[in-house]
Design a protein around this motif. Structure first.
Motif, PDB file in Angstrom:
ATOM      1  N   ASP A  58     -29.846  44.424 -28.233  1.00 30.67           N
ATOM      2  CA  ASP A  58     -29.754  42.968 -28.364  1.00 30.67           C
ATOM      3  C   ASP A  58     -31.142  42.366 -28.573  1.00 30.67           C
ATOM      4  O   ASP A  58     -31.281  41.335 -29.227  1.00 30.67           O
ATOM      5  CB  ASP A  58     -29.124  42.363 -27.111  1.00 30.67           C
ATOM      6  N   CYS A  59     -32.155  43.013 -27.977  1.00 35.53           N
ATOM      7  CA  CYS A  59     -33.551  42.593 -28.119  1.00 35.53           C
ATOM      8  C   CYS A  59     -34.391  43.841 -28.322  1.00 35.53           C
ATOM      9  O   CYS A  59     -34.151  44.864 -27.665  1.00 35.53           O
ATOM     10  CB  CYS A  59     -34.052  41.871 -26.872  1.00 35.53           C
ATOM     11  N   LEU A  60     -35.363  43.755 -29.203  1.00 37.20           N
ATOM     12  CA  LEU A  60     -36.247  44.898 -29.440  1.00 37.20           C
ATOM     13  C   LEU A  60     -37.673  44.396 -29.564  1.00 37.20           C
ATOM     14  O   LEU A  60     -37.953  43.441 -30.290  1.00 37.20           O
ATOM     15  CB  LEU A  60     -35.833  45.636 -30.711  1.00 37.20           C
ATOM     16  N   LEU A  61     -38.588  45.052 -28.839  1.00 42.46           N
ATOM     17  CA  LEU A  61     -40.003  44.716 -28.892  1.00 42.46           C
ATOM     18  C   LEU A  61     -40.809  45.954 -29.242  1.00 42.46           C
ATOM     19  O   LEU A  61     -40.570  47.038 -28.707  1.00 42.46           O
ATOM     20  CB  LEU A  61     -40.478  44.187 -27.532  1.00 42.46           C
ATOM     21  N   ALA A  62     -41.776  45.763 -30.138  1.00 42.64           N
ATOM     22  CA  ALA A  62     -42.768  46.798 -30.424  1.00 42.64           C
ATOM     23  C   ALA A  62     -44.150  46.177 -30.272  1.00 42.64           C
ATOM     24  O   ALA A  62     -44.558  45.356 -31.094  1.00 42.64           O
ATOM     25  CB  ALA A  62     -42.580  47.362 -31.827  1.00 42.64           C
ATOM     26  N   ASP A  63     -44.833  46.537 -29.186  1.00 42.71           N
ATOM     27  CA  ASP A  63     -46.217  46.121 -28.949  1.00 42.71           C
ATOM     28  C   ASP A  63     -47.085  47.239 -29.519  1.00 42.71           C
ATOM     29  O   ASP A  63     -47.205  48.307 -28.928  1.00 42.71           O
ATOM     30  CB  ASP A  63     -46.448  45.944 -27.449  1.00 42.71           C
ATOM     31  N   LEU A  64     -47.673  46.999 -30.687  1.00 40.48           N
ATOM     32  CA  LEU A  64     -48.280  48.073 -31.457  1.00 40.48           C
ATOM     33  C   LEU A  64     -49.694  48.450 -31.017  1.00 40.48           C
ATOM     34  O   LEU A  64     -50.292  49.358 -31.587  1.00 40.48           O
ATOM     35  CB  LEU A  64     -48.276  47.696 -32.944  1.00 40.48           C
ATOM     36  N   GLY A  65     -50.208  47.783 -30.012  1.00 37.51           N
ATOM     37  CA  GLY A  65     -51.508  48.171 -29.490  1.00 37.51           C
ATOM     38  C   GLY A  65     -51.398  49.402 -28.612  1.00 37.51           C
ATOM     39  O   GLY A  65     -50.315  49.781 -28.177  1.00 37.51           O
ATOM     40  N   PHE A  66     -52.522  50.056 -28.349  1.00 41.53           N
ATOM     41  CA  PHE A  66     -52.491  51.194 -27.430  1.00 41.53           C
ATOM     42  C   PHE A  66     -52.984  50.742 -26.071  1.00 41.53           C
ATOM     43  O   PHE A  66     -53.777  49.803 -25.957  1.00 41.53           O
ATOM     44  CB  PHE A  66     -53.291  52.384 -27.962  1.00 41.53           C
ATOM     45  N   ALA A  67     -52.475  51.388 -25.037  1.00 41.31           N
ATOM     46  CA  ALA A  67     -52.685  50.919 -23.667  1.00 41.31           C
ATOM     47  C   ALA A  67     -54.110  51.173 -23.194  1.00 41.31           C
ATOM     48  O   ALA A  67     -54.776  52.120 -23.622  1.00 41.31           O
ATOM     49  CB  ALA A  67     -51.693  51.600 -22.727  1.00 41.31           C
ATOM     50  N   SER A  68     -54.570  50.328 -22.276  1.00 38.61           N
ATOM     51  CA  SER A  68     -55.938  50.423 -21.771  1.00 38.61           C
ATOM     52  C   SER A  68     -56.267  51.778 -21.137  1.00 38.61           C
ATOM     53  O   SER A  68     -57.407  52.237 -21.265  1.00 38.61           O
ATOM     54  CB  SER A  68     -56.217  49.292 -20.779  1.00 38.61           C
ATOM     55  N   PRO A  69     -55.321  52.462 -20.453  1.00 40.19           N
ATOM     56  CA  PRO A  69     -55.680  53.776 -19.906  1.00 40.19           C
ATOM     57  C   PRO A  69     -56.107  54.786 -20.973  1.00 40.19           C
ATOM     58  O   PRO A  69     -56.908  55.678 -20.691  1.00 40.19           O
ATOM     59  CB  PRO A  69     -54.391  54.233 -19.208  1.00 40.19           C
ATOM     60  N   HIS A  70     -55.595  54.635 -22.183  1.00 42.16           N
ATOM     61  CA  HIS A  70     -56.025  55.526 -23.255  1.00 42.16           C
ATOM     62  C   HIS A  70     -57.500  55.318 -23.568  1.00 42.16           C
ATOM     63  O   HIS A  70     -58.246  56.275 -23.805  1.00 42.16           O
ATOM     64  CB  HIS A  70     -55.191  55.277 -24.518  1.00 42.16           C
TER      65      HIS A  70
END
Length: 313
Positions: free
Chosen positions: A104-116
């Motif tokens: 019903d809802c889809l999100l793609a946060d295309l950044g890479f996470a701070s731990p990386h």
């Protein structure tokens, strides 16, 4: 990747949370799909909105990050159904169909996470020395060091120009090939020093574009994004009830550089022009001054969203 102390996990701050949930509007009992779970910042908020009758699907290439996101989401909304899918989001539509789920809802946060970035052993950052890896899934595929060691000068120049928009791509590629004949280039510090020797100083570190280009190439980031966008377009054309996204589903994507944003913008415009979706953002939503000051990662974020048609042929 070293695990963080659990007490520190809540410090992770998702980008554009108010804008994301105003646009996506998760409803009780709905199915929320997070294509890039990261540390579960957005998904943990969504879990509280879909409630105990809802479903949250988490996807991430990094198995360690996925496990942490799953734990965080379960803590945020007891009783909510939580499913974790490890792998590229390019294959997520197929997995959802196999599970009998429609987003019903889809999100793609295309950044890479701070731990990386913070973990030098992952090789994403030139600010601290570490192995030249850059794989989001450290168990699969060639590393950045492998790519540097095997690509031809022409291939390296093309990667740096196409994915990093690096004006000195040919000069850097030429020096990489010459340098690796004397000794392998296997550390972030070694590559950064080589790149800086080929370029003049500017407002950003001279190694920034090269590291971005290699990360995109190693993880096939633009290929995966193109595949996901194509799957959304295909789904929008299929009859109701026969696909992995529900009629009227809301799709949101957060990009952090022009290459990603260009793909998202064109795909969403194509859906709208063909009557398959309504654009919820004519211009991308961006961080407020307050959020940008509090969260450096938000400064370059651009959020675009569409709502798929409720009727299909």
């Amino acid at each position: 990747m070293a695990e963080q102390d659990a007490s520190r996990e809540p410090r992770h701050v998702p980008v554009l949370p108010r804008e994301v949930f105003e646009l996506l509007g998760p409803q009780p009992g709905g199915c929320y799909v997070d294509c890039t779970a990261g540390l579960g910042g957005h998904a943990s908020q969504a879990a509280g909105l879909v409630g105990p009758d809802g479903t949250v699907v988490l996807c991430d290439l990094d198995a360690g990050m996925l496990a942490r996101a799953e734990a965080r989401v379960r803590d945020a909304a007891v009783g909510c159904r939580v499913l974790a899918v490890q792998g590229s989001f390019a294959r997520l539509p197929e997995r959802l169909a196999e599970l009998g789920l429609a987003a019903d809802c889809l999100l793609a946060d295309l950044g890479f996470a701070s731990p990386h970035v913070d973990d030098p052993d992952r090789g994403f950052s030139f600010r601290r020395d570490g192995p030249l890896d850059m794989r989001l899934d450290p168990t699969s595929g060639p590393s950045a060091a492998d790519l540097i060691a095997t690509a031809s000068e022409a291939e390296l120049a093309e990667i740096l120009w196409t994915f990093g928009e690096e004006r000195n791509a040919r000069r850097i590629a030429r020096k990489v090939v010459a340098s690796r004949e004397a000794a392998p280039i296997v550390t972030t510090r070694g590559l950064a020093a080589l790149v800086r020797s080929c370029t003049r100083g500017g407002s950003i570190d001279a190694a920034t574009r090269t590291f971005q280009a290699l990360r995109i190439a190693v993880n096939d980031e633009l290929g995966s994004l193109s595949s996901l966008l194509a799957s959304i377009g295909d789904a929008a054309r299929l009859p109701s009830g026969s696909t992995w996204v529900a009629p009227g589903a809301r799709i949101a994507m957060i990009s952090f550089h022009s290459l990603e944003d260009r793909l998202v913008k064109r795909a969403f415009a194509d859906l709208a022009s063909n009557g398959l979706a309504e654009r919820l953002t004519r211009k991308p939503a961006t961080a407020s001054d307050a959020e940008a000051a509090a969260n450096r990662r938000a400064r370059s974020a651009k959020l675009r969203a569409v709502r798929l048609s409720t009727t299909r042929s």
